[in-house]
Design an enzyme around this catalytic site. Structure first.
Site, PDB file in Angstrom:
ATOM      1  N   CYS A 202      -2.146 -17.228 -53.314  1.00 24.00           N
ATOM      2  CA  CYS A 202      -2.792 -16.028 -53.831  1.00 24.00           C
ATOM      3  C   CYS A 202      -1.719 -15.151 -54.441  1.00 24.00           C
ATOM      4  O   CYS A 202      -0.692 -15.664 -54.889  1.00 24.00           O
ATOM      5  CB  CYS A 202      -3.634 -15.336 -52.772  1.00 24.00           C
ATOM      6  SG  CYS A 202      -2.826 -15.125 -51.180  1.00 24.00           S
ATOM      7  N   GLU A 203      -1.948 -13.855 -54.503  1.00 25.79           N
ATOM      8  CA  GLU A 203      -1.107 -13.043 -55.368  1.00 25.79           C
ATOM      9  C   GLU A 203       0.352 -12.914 -54.972  1.00 25.79           C
ATOM     10  O   GLU A 203       1.219 -12.971 -55.817  1.00 25.79           O
ATOM     11  CB  GLU A 203      -1.718 -11.658 -55.510  1.00 25.79           C
ATOM     12  CG  GLU A 203      -1.917 -11.012 -54.157  1.00 25.79           C
ATOM     13  CD  GLU A 203      -2.377  -9.587 -54.254  1.00 25.79           C
ATOM     14  OE1 GLU A 203      -3.571  -9.389 -54.440  1.00 25.79           O
ATOM     15  OE2 GLU A 203      -1.538  -8.689 -54.117  1.00 25.79           O
TER      16      GLU A 203
END
Lengths: 245, 245
Positions: A202-203
């Site tokens: 994810c980020e």
DNA sequence: CTCATAATCTAAAGATCTATAGAACAAGCC
DNA sequence: GGCTTGTTCTATAGATCTTTAGATTATGAG
């Protein structure tokens, strides 16, 4: 300039011409606004919401509205914090019609944020404890460095899964990654080739969506890892992103 | 935890066992105090007085009293700011009888301060302007990098002059440097071998005592430079300091 | 033990920062 | 031109930070 400065002690007479501003025997740092200026950078980094915004911007350009939604703040407040970040040149803007897109001011900002976070992680005991706690949760452990990821991608047999929301994926994702937002993961797990090793991301380092994903995959008996540092670390290591599907 | 978190949308049922804390479809970063923790480091760096104290400590251990005098603050306030720096593990203390000596918590702190300042210098336009202004003052220009300094010292024919106050020199100075506090420079210039190239330095990149010294030497017709970044840069590049005379 | 000194703790006034509301602005659409 | 939308500006109440003063602690000296 105070009278003290002017006349307190006999200054050594100057060599030729006026050397400038302050009496050199007085500590001259007080007369320059240098530390005042330096503290502006510290101030910009002294607020959790602003740090969060910077992390969001590591993923690429966002409008004020998007950032407000992602950080769960009002648009007004988000705008105010962004102004502050812009005042210290950490972010810049681009107008596109009625929208204003914010982005990090350059690669040096990306690098600096990484160093700031890295140093904080190693020096702040409480943060270290907190991260250890998060990583030791189920799914948090199977960490894979960006370098290891590159090797695996070169070898083949690995499927990269982007578990962020679809709009973030569209904005820019790792080359070759497929988008499977965390909320859809359970029903779509079967789409992924059964014999492939899964790598989820994810980020950034503080997003644990990929850790949740690891759990789901592991529970299904699959080989799975998450990228340590997430997309942010990929970008920082020189990796590029591709937009769209 | 808000009712919204608990019941707003149907969460995907968990694979096996409870994956932990938050609904993964909710943005999980809000549930961790990670950014809160990170901001503590920013807060520590958000105040000019604290940044000044860190710079002073780059020269080595100091007592609270010494730091108060050097930074022109009350002892009480100095102590308060130092507590704050200690709370984020940037500095540590050592008790010696009735005195408490503060020092930077380790080499990583020294390095980080350098990176923080370096990044601020390149990114903050106002700071950049301010430094350019200072360097363009008489005596500000003749900058010599630490690497160049090492070469010169190896070649010989260079005399290193420490223009800080004597007590700072005693605490620790570059190997081979002679102590000539700025206030004494005019009358003691003759002590230095006439054919040697002079290299002056003071504590760090924002101390311009050495720039003033450059002026005096230059006016006397001598070859003179100042160390870019001062003693702080020397330490940062791995150079060690020697105490006493 | 009493005293002096270095530093810290506690409390409180003043300064600064944060977050929101309401008005204003800028661009695009009718 | 008016209307809508995205964003910023201005003002302001509440929260946090800074600084000082007075009381307190810890150590060493006599």
């Amino acid at each position: 300039m105070s009278p003290h400065h002017e006349s307190a002690r006999p200054r050594p007479s100057e060599p030729t011409g006026d050397p400038g501003t302050a009496d050199p025997t007085d500590r001259p740092w007080l007369d320059t606004p240098v530390y005042e200026q330096l503290s502006r950078l510290g101030k910009a980094l002294s607020n959790p919401a602003r740090l969060r915004l910077l992390d969001l911007l590591l993923q690429g350009e966002h409008t004020v509205e998007e950032l407000a939604a992602a950080s769960r703040m009002t648009v007004k407040n988000t705008s105010a914090q962004l102004q502050l970040l812009r005042a210290v040149q950490l972010v810049t803007t681009r107008r596109d019609g009625v929208r204003i897109h914010y982005r990090l001011a350059g690669p040096s900002v990306v690098e600096f944020i990484g160093r700031f976070q890295g140093f904080a992680e190693q020096t702040l005991a409480d943060l270290h404890v907190e991260l250890t706690r998060l990583w030791s949760q189920p799914g948090g452990m199977e960490r894979l460095s960006v370098d290891e990821l590159r090797e695996r991608l070169a070898r083949g047999g690995t499927v990269l899964v982007d578990v962020r929301e679809r709009d973030e994926y569209v904005r820019g994702h790792l080359p070759g990654a497929v988008s499977v937002p965390l909320a859809e993961l359970r029903e779509r797990m079967a789409e992924l080739p059964a014999d492939a090793d899964v790598v989820a991301y994810c980020e950034g380092p503080y997003c644990f969506a990929s850790a949740h994903a690891v759990q789901y995959f592991a529970a299904a008996g699959r080989s799975v890892h998450r990228i340590d540092g997430g997309l942010a670390e990929w970008v920082r290591s020189g990796g590029d992103l591709v937009p769209e599907e």
